[in-house]
Enzyme design. Structure first.
Site, short mmCIF file in Angstrom:
data_model
loop_
_atom_site.label_atom_id
_atom_site.label_comp_id
_atom_site.label_asym_id
_atom_site.label_seq_id
_atom_site.Cartn_x
_atom_site.Cartn_y
_atom_site.Cartn_z
N ASP A 34 3.21 1.00 12.64
CA ASP A 34 2.65 -0.35 12.67
C ASP A 34 2.49 -0.73 14.14
O ASP A 34 3.25 -0.28 15.00
CB ASP A 34 3.59 -1.33 11.97
CG ASP A 34 2.87 -2.60 11.53
OD1 ASP A 34 2.60 -2.75 10.33
OD2 ASP A 34 2.56 -3.44 12.42
N CYS A 260 -3.54 -11.20 -3.91
CA CYS A 260 -4.51 -10.26 -4.48
C CYS A 260 -5.56 -10.90 -5.36
O CYS A 260 -6.76 -10.78 -5.09
CB CYS A 260 -3.79 -9.18 -5.27
SG CYS A 260 -2.90 -8.06 -4.23
C1 UDX Z 1 -1.45 -8.44 -8.72
C2 UDX Z 1 -1.71 -7.27 -9.70
O1 UDX Z 1 -0.93 -7.47 -10.88
C3 UDX Z 1 -1.40 -5.96 -9.02
O2 UDX Z 1 -1.71 -4.89 -9.90
C4 UDX Z 1 -2.26 -5.86 -7.76
O3 UDX Z 1 -2.12 -4.66 -7.08
C5 UDX Z 1 -1.92 -7.02 -6.83
O4 UDX Z 1 -2.19 -8.24 -7.55
P1 UDX Z 1 0.62 -9.84 -7.85
O5 UDX Z 1 -0.33 -10.55 -6.95
O6 UDX Z 1 1.94 -9.41 -7.31
O7 UDX Z 1 -0.06 -8.52 -8.46
O8 UDX Z 1 0.90 -10.83 -9.05
P2 UDX Z 1 0.86 -10.85 -10.64
O9 UDX Z 1 2.21 -10.66 -11.20
O10 UDX Z 1 -0.20 -9.98 -11.19
O11 UDX Z 1 0.48 -12.41 -10.87
C6 UDX Z 1 -0.65 -12.98 -10.22
C7 UDX Z 1 -0.76 -14.45 -10.51
O12 UDX Z 1 -1.14 -14.67 -11.85
C8 UDX Z 1 0.52 -15.26 -10.30
O13 UDX Z 1 0.20 -16.48 -9.64
C9 UDX Z 1 1.01 -15.54 -11.70
O14 UDX Z 1 1.76 -16.74 -11.80
C10 UDX Z 1 -0.31 -15.66 -12.44
N1 UDX Z 1 -0.20 -15.35 -13.87
C11 UDX Z 1 0.12 -14.08 -14.29
C12 UDX Z 1 -0.47 -16.34 -14.81
O15 UDX Z 1 -0.78 -17.50 -14.48
N2 UDX Z 1 -0.40 -16.02 -16.17
C13 UDX Z 1 -0.08 -14.78 -16.59
O16 UDX Z 1 -0.05 -14.57 -17.81
C14 UDX Z 1 0.20 -13.78 -15.62
#
Ligand code: UDX
Length: 430
Positions: A34, A260
Site C-alpha cells: 500500500d 458497494c
Molecule cells: C455488498 C454485497 O452483498 C457484496 O457481495 C459486495 O461485494 C459488496 O456489497 P455489503 O456492502 O457489505 O456487501 O452489504 P450487504 O450486507 O450486502 O448490505 C447492503 C445494504 O443493504 C445494507 O445497507 C443493508 O442494510 C441493506 N439491506 C440488505 C436491506 O436493506 N435489506 C436486506 O434485505 C438486505
C-alpha cells in the site's frame, strides 16, 4: 529469475486486507503493498486499521506468511500473480473513479515481465479489462496476462464469505492464466466459473444491482403494505418460500447503503448510459432508495407535528451491523434531513461513533443507549445491532419526553414495545 512463490496484493484497504489474510490462511505467502506508510507500519505490528470481525486475529495468526511493504518493486520481484485491490470510488457523475487503478498501471514499466499475471479484484466498469490490456500493450508489456476475479465480500462477514464463496468468477483472455488464478482457491469448495473478462466484470455489477433491486422492490411492497394494512415481514416470508425468489435480501427498511450497492448501481446505470442504453429499472431502484430514507421523517411528523426543536435519537449510524462503515449510510441522510427541519439529533452506535464526527456534523454523539434517548421525543432505530434487540424500554420510558419508536429495520418486537407504553411504527408492518 527469482522464485516468485508469493501472491501480491496492491491496495491494502478493506478488500485487499481481507483477501491477503485469507490467502495467507489458505497457506500462501502474501506480499501486501500500500502507498500509505502509516497503514503499513501499523499492519507490521498486526494492528488492523478497520473494524471487521475476526480480521485482526487472522492477520496476527498468519503474520509469518504476510509481508507488508510500500514497495511495488518487492511485489513484482517476489510474486508472479498480483492482485489489484485499490479503491474505485464513484465520481460525481456516477462513473467509477479509476485513477488509482491507472496510477498502478503507470508504475508498471520496468517492473513487470511476461511471466506476471495481473488480477483485478476491485470492482471496475465493464470494459476496464480491455482498456488495461490496451494500456499494457502501449507500455510494451502487452504479453502480461490480465484476469478479472471480482470479490463478493460483505462487510461484517467478509472472512466467512472469502472462505465459503457461493462462486468464484474468473475472467481471462488466456484460459491458462485464468487456471493459475483458479488454483489459488483450490482448497475452497466452490463452483468456479471461467469466462472472458467483460463477462466476469458484468457478473459483479449485475449481482449487486439485482440485490439492490430486490431491496428496493420489498421496500415498495412495504410502502403499499402500510396503505392496505398488510405486514411486509410476513409477505417476505411467504414470498421467500418460493425457491425462485428466496428469502434473502427481502428485509424492508430505510434503504440500502454502504460502499458497494449505491456505487455499483449508479455505475451500472452509467455504463449502460455511456453505451447508449437507458437502464430504466435501475433509475427507479436508486430513486426508491432515496425516498425510503425520507419516509421516516414523515412518520416522525405524523406523531410529533413540526420537528423544529424536537429531539430525535438515532440508534445506529453504521450502514449495517458489525461494521464501523458510514459510507452512504441511511443515518447520514436522515440526520441531515432532521437537522434541516430544525430538530436536535442525538445518536449512539456500538462501533461507529469514533468515525461519525467527520461523516455527520451537528449531531450529539453519545456513549450509550440511555444517554442518546434521554430527553428525546422519538427514537429511530437505524441499524439492527444485536445490542438493540432488547432495548431497556422501562428505563427509556423514564428518561424520554415522548414515547415513540420508529423501527427503521423492523428489528424490534412491536408487541413488546407497545406493551411497554410506546407508540411503535415499523416499515410496512402493522
Ligand atoms: C455488498 C454485497 O452483498 C457484496 O457481495 C459486495 O461485494 C459488496 O456489497 P455489503 O456492502 O457489505 O456487501 O452489504 P450487504 O450486507 O450486502 O448490505 C447492503 C445494504 O443493504 C445494507 O445497507 C443493508 O442494510 C441493506 N439491506 C440488505 C436491506 O436493506 N435489506 C436486506 O434485505 C438486505
Amino acid at each position: 529469475m527469482p522464485a516468485r512463490n508469493s501472491i501480491g496484493v496492491i491496495g491494502i484497504g478493506y478488500v485487499g486486507l481481507v483477501t491477503s489474510a485469507c490467502f495467507a490462511e489458505l497457506g500462501h505467502n502474501v506480499v501486501c503493498m500500500d502507498i500509505d506508510a502509516d497503514k503499513i507500519s501499523s499492519l507490521e505490528q498486526s494492528q488492523v486499521p478497520i473494524y471487521e470481525p475476526g480480521l485482526e486475529e487472522l492477520v496476527r495468526k498468519n503474520q509469518e506468511r504476510m509481508l507488508f511493504t510500500t514497495s511495488l518493486e518487492k511485489v513484482f520481484d517476489r510474486c508472479e500473480i498480483v492482485f489489484i485491490a485499490v479503491d474505485t470510488p464513484p465520481t460525481f457523475t456516477g462513473d467509477a473513479d479509476l485513477s488509482r487503478v491507472f496510477a498502478v498501471m503507470s508504475s508498471l514499466p520496468g517492473l513487470v515481465d511476461n511471466h506476471h499475471v495481473l488480477v483485478m479484484k476491485s470492482t471496475v466498469p465493464v470494459g476496464t479489462g480491455n482498456k488495461i490490456s490496451a494500456e499494457l500493450a502501449r507500455q510494451e508489456a502487452g504479453n502480461i496476462d490480465y484476469v478479472s476475479n471480482p470479490e463478493f465480500l460483505r462487510e461484517g462477514s467478509a472472512i466467512h464469505d472469502f472462505m465459503n464463496p457461493d462462486r468464484i468468477v474468473i475472467g481471462s483472455r488466456d484460459p491458462q492464466a485464468g487456471r493459475k488464478v483458479a488454483m489459488l482457491y483450490d482448497k475452497l469448495k466452490a463452483p468456479i466459473l471461467e469466462t472472458n473478462v467483460p463477462t466476469a466484470e458484468m457478473i459483479k455489477y449485475a449481482s449487486n444491482a439485482f440485490l439492490a433491486t430486490k431491496i428496493s422492490f420489498i421496500n415498495e411492497i412495504a410502502n403499499v403494505c402500510e396503505e392496505v394494512g398488510a405486514d411486509v415481514s410476513v409477505v417476505a416470508e411467504g414470498m421467500g418460500y418460493d425457491q425462485r425468489i428466496g428469502r434473502h435480501f427481502l428485509n424492508a427498511g430505510i434503504g440500502f447503503g454502504g460502499s458497494c450497492f449505491p456505487k455499483d448501481v449508479a455505475a451500472l446505470k452509467q455504463i449502460a448510459g455511456n453505451s447508449g442504453y437507458h437502464f430504466q429499472l435501475l433509475t427507479a431502484v436508486i430513486e426508491v432508495n432515496e425516498l425510503q430514507k425520507r419516509r421516516v421523517v414523515n412518520k416522525l411528523k405524523k406523531h410529533l407535528g413540526n420537528l423544529s426543536d424536537k429531539t430525535i435519537a438515532l440508534l445506529g449510524l453504521a450502514f449495517k451491523p458489525n461494521t464501523s462503515d458510514l459510507r452512504e449510510a441511511s443515518s447520514i441522510v436522515l440526520a441531515s434531513r432532521l437537522l434541516g427541519d430544525g430538530a436536535y439529533v442525538k445518536a449512539y452506535d456500538p462501533v461507529a461513533i469514533p468515525y461519525a464526527a467527520k461523516a455527520v456534523r451537528g449531531i450529539l454523539l453519545c456513549d450509550d443507549i440511555l444517554s442518546a434517548v434521554s430527553g428525546s421525543d422519538a427514537v429511530v432505530l437505524v441499524t439492527e445491532w444485536e445490542e438493540f434487540e432488547h432495548l431497556p424500554l422501562e428505563k427509556m420510558k423514564e428518561c424520554m419526553r415522548h414515547h415513540l419508536i420508529i423501527d427503521g429495520r423492523n428489528f424490534l418486537d412491536p408487541e413488546e414495545v407497545r406493551a411497554a407504553g410506546f407508540a411503535y411504527e415499523g416499515i410496512g408492518r402493522i
